[in-house]
Design a protein around this motif. Structure first.
Motif, mmCIF file in Angstrom:
data_model
loop_
_atom_site.group_PDB
_atom_site.id
_atom_site.type_symbol
_atom_site.label_atom_id
_atom_site.label_comp_id
_atom_site.label_asym_id
_atom_site.label_seq_id
_atom_site.Cartn_x
_atom_site.Cartn_y
_atom_site.Cartn_z
ATOM 1 N N LEU A 108 0.829 -1.202 0.000
ATOM 2 C CA LEU A 108 0.000 0.000 0.000
ATOM 3 C C LEU A 108 0.864 1.252 0.000
ATOM 4 O O LEU A 108 0.595 2.209 -0.728
ATOM 5 C CB LEU A 108 -0.920 0.014 1.222
ATOM 6 N N ILE A 109 1.903 1.259 0.811
ATOM 7 C CA ILE A 109 2.805 2.411 0.836
ATOM 8 C C ILE A 109 3.392 2.616 -0.556
ATOM 9 O O ILE A 109 3.406 3.723 -1.094
ATOM 10 C CB ILE A 109 3.944 2.198 1.851
ATOM 11 N N LEU A 111 2.217 1.603 -3.386
ATOM 12 C CA LEU A 111 1.168 1.987 -4.342
ATOM 13 C C LEU A 111 0.875 3.484 -4.257
ATOM 14 O O LEU A 111 0.844 4.193 -5.270
ATOM 15 C CB LEU A 111 -0.105 1.172 -4.052
ATOM 16 N N VAL A 112 0.685 3.978 -3.028
ATOM 17 C CA VAL A 112 0.393 5.403 -2.852
ATOM 18 C C VAL A 112 1.575 6.248 -3.323
ATOM 19 O O VAL A 112 1.409 7.215 -4.081
ATOM 20 C CB VAL A 112 0.060 5.696 -1.370
ATOM 21 N N ALA A 113 2.775 5.860 -2.919
ATOM 22 C CA ALA A 113 3.963 6.627 -3.307
ATOM 23 C C ALA A 113 4.126 6.647 -4.827
ATOM 24 O O ALA A 113 4.362 7.693 -5.427
ATOM 25 C CB ALA A 113 5.208 6.044 -2.634
ATOM 26 N N ALA A 115 1.879 6.154 -7.171
ATOM 27 C CA ALA A 115 0.813 6.878 -7.864
ATOM 28 C C ALA A 115 0.966 8.385 -7.685
ATOM 29 O O ALA A 115 0.692 9.157 -8.591
ATOM 30 C CB ALA A 115 -0.548 6.423 -7.339
ATOM 31 N N PHE A 116 1.413 8.812 -6.519
ATOM 32 C CA PHE A 116 1.478 10.242 -6.230
ATOM 33 C C PHE A 116 2.755 10.892 -6.741
ATOM 34 O O PHE A 116 2.755 12.060 -7.114
ATOM 35 C CB PHE A 116 1.350 10.482 -4.717
ATOM 36 N N PHE A 117 3.852 10.158 -6.713
ATOM 37 C CA PHE A 117 5.132 10.768 -7.089
ATOM 38 C C PHE A 117 5.637 10.267 -8.435
ATOM 39 O O PHE A 117 6.749 10.591 -8.834
ATOM 40 C CB PHE A 117 6.189 10.508 -6.015
#
Lengths: 263, 322
Positions: A108-109, A111-113, A115-117
């Motif tokens: 999850l970390i 995935l979020v990282a 997608a955002f960066f």
């Protein structure tokens, strides 16, 4: 040790691919062709040669499977040795940090990282290294605590050995097997996470990734099985090889295997 | 040192769990705010929107407040069960998550049940036949199940059972023709549940096999055999209860991971669960939903860890609940 041999073959193939194979990004008119002499593993929906793409993707997978676990092994071993040997504040901080990184799943970390960066390979690698090392440190810490009270440590100390000597000459060598086994399993996980991110479309678009190939293949399952089957076999055998390597090392050095290393 | 009474132990775990969750929430906010682009930009459409318009949206959503203020406000609200409002979905986060909860629980619950049942059964058989052909075969299966990428496995199952054989649907949770009865949902559930269960099953096989092998050489097993107990009875009534503790630890350890861990499986099978919601929220920069899901996921992990400790005590007569 089958795993180890397979890995060597993979590395060899990657080097060979870098030297000899066709351009993995080169589109052509011959789209979605089944395997033939010209394209041994067929072509994808843009007419790109699947074999070239698999070989090029191997480099991506190997990078992500080797570098983050290696960094995590180095950092984790250092911190784990110090925390286990000296205890105290460092130990407390390490335990809190461990707990913290175990609470949010690594995928999850990442995935979020990603997608955002933007899912640059180095960023994914950084997230993996950052979330791998605490579990390495925990294992090393536990080993060190059980080792530091042993007689050979006392004997070494009574002969005038410094802490640095004991840590680097004795304890480091003794915790190395645990770290190696753990790193092998982490490497398998890293390969799966990178492929998973690419599959979800948040991976690095500048390199060929087996996960992205499988994502592309999803729409062509009906007309071109080879677009999914071959990249999948490549990924599965890579992960299998790494897990076999871990199991083999665990047996050789009599280390508790995957259950202990998980996390 | 006298061991803590159970109540003190539980209270301590709860307090440290809540502190941990607050820290995770704060970290989530820092990560989300540090990223380039925000909800305002997604709402305003393409890049190049009027700066004044963007500023207006940010003020409405309180995105212009300092980060510590945002974090504190969020923590206060979520402690009261209010996870905020998703502007992108146009409804409270609680509703957005609640609407997916059932599908997720159904998928995760089924996968969990399958993994536990198959994993323990195969593990017991492997330990019983230790060193034999059956044991080797089970080891190979579990190693494969542990190494296969779930999304690829999902693809292969779709290609075989949906595309080629037409036995099962390729995705979704109900048929489009509205015949969505119980049988229809089960029909749709089969492939994703099997796919999601495999990794956990592989782990359980290994843990059960190791624990059972250790239990089977204990004296009480020989004693039971000497009394003339049948082999199934020895395995199931005598050895298994003592081998279950590590299995329970692995199972509860995954309890917290499986809901959001289903992101990949739910994407392949277009299953309308929380994993899919998480993926959509990441792409849409739906920060409130994302924060809510991460908080939910972390809460599940913390709760599962506490549950594991409680069960661990409960299953060991030496630390039995008092």
């Amino acid at each position: 040790m089958v795993g180890g041999l397979f890995l060597l073959a993979m590395i060899g193939a990657t080097v060979f691919a870098a030297l000899a194979a066709g351009d993995p990004f080169q589109p052509s008119e011959t789209i979605l062709r089944s395997p033939s002499r010209l394209h041994p593993l067929g072509t994808d929906e843009l007419g790109r040669d699947i074999l070239s793409r698999i070989l090029s993707g191997a480099a991506t997978t190997l990078k992500i499977a080797i570098v983050p676990p290696a960094v995590a092994a180095a950092v984790g071993t250092l911190v784990g040795l110090l925390a286990g040997y000296y205890g105290g504040l460092l130990d407390e901080v390490l335990l809190k940090l461990m707990e913290f990184t175990l609470v949010v799943p690594r995928f999850l970390i990442a995935l979020v990282a990603a997608a955002f960066f933007g899912g640059h390979l180095w960023l994914v690698g950084l997230v993996l290294a950052a979330t791998f090392w605490p579990s390495t440190a925990r294992l090393v810490r536990a080993e060190t605590i059980s080792l530091r009270e042993r007689e050979f440590v006392a004997a070494s100390r009574s002969l005038g050995a410094s802490d640095g000597w004991i840590l680097s000459r004795h304890l480091l060598l003794l915790v190395a097997p645990v770290v190696a086994v753990n790193s092998s399993f982490q490497a398998g996980q890293a390969a799966l996470i990178e492929a998973g991110l690419a599959f979800l479309g948040v991976g690095d678009r500048n390199v060929v990734s087996w996960g992205a190939m499988l994502a592309d293949a999803q729409s062509y399952l009906q007309v071109g099985w080879w677009t999914s089957v071959f990249p999948g076999i490549a990924l599965a055998s890579m992960v299998l090889a790494l897990n076999l390597l871990g199991d083999g090392l665990a047996d050789t050095w009599n280390v508790r295997g995957r259950e202990a290393a998980r996390g | 040192m006298r061991p803590d009474s159970f109540a003190v132990f539980l209270l301590r775990r709860l307090v440290s769990g809540i502190v941990l969750l607050a820290m995770v929430t704060a970290a989530t906010f820092v990560l989300i705010t540090a990223a380039p682009g925000d909800t305002a930009q997604v709402l305003a459409g393409q890049a190049g929107a009027d700066p004044a318009y963007l500023a207006l949206i940010r003020r409405r959503l309180q995105l212009d407040r300092p980060l510590p203020y945002q974090i504190a406000a969020y923590l206060r609200q979520s402690a009261q069960g209010d996870l905020g409002f998703s502007v992108i979905q146009g409804r409270p986060v609680r509703d957005a998550i609640g609407g997916r909860l059932l599908a997720s629980l159904l998928l995760a619950g089924t996968a969990f049940f399958l993994a536990a049942l198959l994993g323990v059964t195969l593990g017991v058989i492997a330990a019983h036949r230790r060193g034999g052909v059956v044991d080797a075969a089970i080891s190979v299966i579990s190693l494969l199940a542990y190494s296969l990428p779930v999304f690829w496995l999902g693809q292969l199952l779709i290609a075989l059972f949906a595309v080629r054989l037409h036995w099962l649907p390729a995705g979704g949770m109900r048929s489009a023709d509205g015949s969505g009865g119980f049988g229809d949902v089960v029909h749709h559930l089969a492939l994703p549940a099997v796919t999601l269960s495999l990794l956990l099953m592989a782990l359980i096989v290994r843990v059960t096999r190791t624990a059972m092998s250790e239990a089977l050489v204990e004296d009480y097993v020989s004693a039971a055999r000497a009394k003339g107990a049948s082999e199934p009875r020895v395995l199931i009534r005598h050895a298994l209860p003592n081998a279950l503790r590590p299995v329970v630890t692995v199972l509860t350890g995954y309890l917290g991971l499986i809901l959001t861990g289903a992101v990949l499986v739910e994407t392949v099978f277009v299953w309308p669960g929380l994993g899919r919601l998480l993926y959509d929220s990441v792409l849409a920069r739906d920060t409130p939903v994302l924060a809510g899901l991460l908080l939910l996921s972390a809460t599940l992990v913390v709760a599962a860890n506490i549950l594991a400790d409680v069960l661990y005590r409960a299953l060991d007569p030496r630390t039995a609940l008092r």
